[in-house]
Design an enzyme around this catalytic site. Sequence first.
Site, short mmCIF file in Angstrom:
data_model
loop_
_atom_site.label_atom_id
_atom_site.label_comp_id
_atom_site.label_asym_id
_atom_site.label_seq_id
_atom_site.Cartn_x
_atom_site.Cartn_y
_atom_site.Cartn_z
N LEU A 46 0.85 -1.18 0.00
CA LEU A 46 0.00 0.00 0.00
C LEU A 46 0.89 1.23 0.00
O LEU A 46 2.10 1.14 0.21
CB LEU A 46 -0.90 -0.01 1.23
CG LEU A 46 -1.86 -1.20 1.34
CD1 LEU A 46 -2.62 -1.16 2.66
CD2 LEU A 46 -2.84 -1.22 0.17
N SER A 47 0.29 2.40 -0.19
CA SER A 47 1.13 3.60 -0.24
C SER A 47 1.89 3.80 1.06
O SER A 47 3.04 4.25 1.05
CB SER A 47 0.29 4.84 -0.57
OG SER A 47 -0.73 5.03 0.40
N GLU A 48 1.26 3.44 2.21
CA GLU A 48 1.95 3.49 3.50
C GLU A 48 1.42 2.42 4.44
O GLU A 48 0.26 2.02 4.36
CB GLU A 48 1.82 4.87 4.17
CG GLU A 48 2.77 5.91 3.66
CD GLU A 48 2.08 7.08 3.01
OE1 GLU A 48 2.77 7.89 2.39
OE2 GLU A 48 0.85 7.16 3.10
N THR A 49 2.31 1.98 5.32
CA THR A 49 1.96 1.07 6.42
C THR A 49 2.47 1.70 7.71
O THR A 49 3.60 2.19 7.77
CB THR A 49 2.61 -0.31 6.23
OG1 THR A 49 2.09 -0.92 5.04
CG2 THR A 49 2.32 -1.22 7.42
N HIS A 78 -2.38 10.50 6.07
CA HIS A 78 -3.41 9.46 6.20
C HIS A 78 -2.98 8.36 7.16
O HIS A 78 -3.84 7.81 7.86
CB HIS A 78 -3.87 8.96 4.81
CG HIS A 78 -3.24 7.73 4.28
ND1 HIS A 78 -2.03 7.73 3.62
CD2 HIS A 78 -3.69 6.45 4.27
CE1 HIS A 78 -1.76 6.48 3.24
NE2 HIS A 78 -2.73 5.69 3.62
#
Length: 304
Positions: A46-49, A78
């Site tokens: 994903l774009s960030e974790t 986010h």
Amino acid sequence: MTIGRKYFIYDVFTQDRLAGNPLAVVVDSKGLDSAAMQAIARQFNLSETAFVLPPDNLKHKARVRIFTPDYEMPFAGHPTVGTAIALSEIGQSGDLAGIFVLEENIGQVRCAVDKVGSGLFAQFDLPKLPQQLPLSADAEAIGAALGLGPHEIGFENHRVSLWSAGVPYITVPVADIKAASRVRFNNEAWFEFSPKKSESAVASAYVYCRETIDHTSAFHARMIVPGSPSYEDPATGSAAAAFAGAIMLFDKPTDGGQRFWIEQGIEMGRPSRIRLELDVSGGNLVAARIGGHAVRTAEGVLLV
């Protein structure tokens, strides 16, 4: 030894599942080193974790580290909103609302969570106010990298500028939604002028216009991350934080509290809404906040 670590997937800056920006939150990350966190973030892709750790200061809620599939972030919007809501939902007190501090690489981030409408809404104080950075690229170069003509870059008195509130973004005003929808990102052209934010990454493109789909939104935005390959992000709190600088410079909001809704992700089929609040005094930005909803879409256990 295998350890089961609980994780949740949230869609952030939306109240609707399968909209907004997806985020993985690993709520028990104690014992994971940086390499393991990076590998897990790459696995989620994903774009960030976000990885939740015990806080350094026991008065704070948690220590949070944020990874893209390729590198660690000092701060991101986010993941902050999604993690704040996740920690509120899994808390033991039974009271979902609250004010607390998350420790991120950028510093202490004060968060507030409350029930708004049918879901939880989190907002956080910007740990760093936006600063304008030098940028030499002109409208012709910017337009070429976005597949637009130079006449489509800029509206009213808004011009291309570079801002950072922890993460740098080139904010690119375009004429209208039609121009925004026609953006075709040229990775090679963008790398020629975009300032580096790390050895392998450069500042991302934040394209915005005043025309909106939702009449309650003040701005329509798209955010594109350069790379191999480049990709678009459906909702970007750190970009909205940087964008506050452009609003202050070009729109010169009056003293007092100002609130703006920013719509993003519409072209991707993942609509999102980000709330940006500015506190202005003497014509200067003295504080700002980013807020949004988040909804849980999945959960599971990591066997690492």
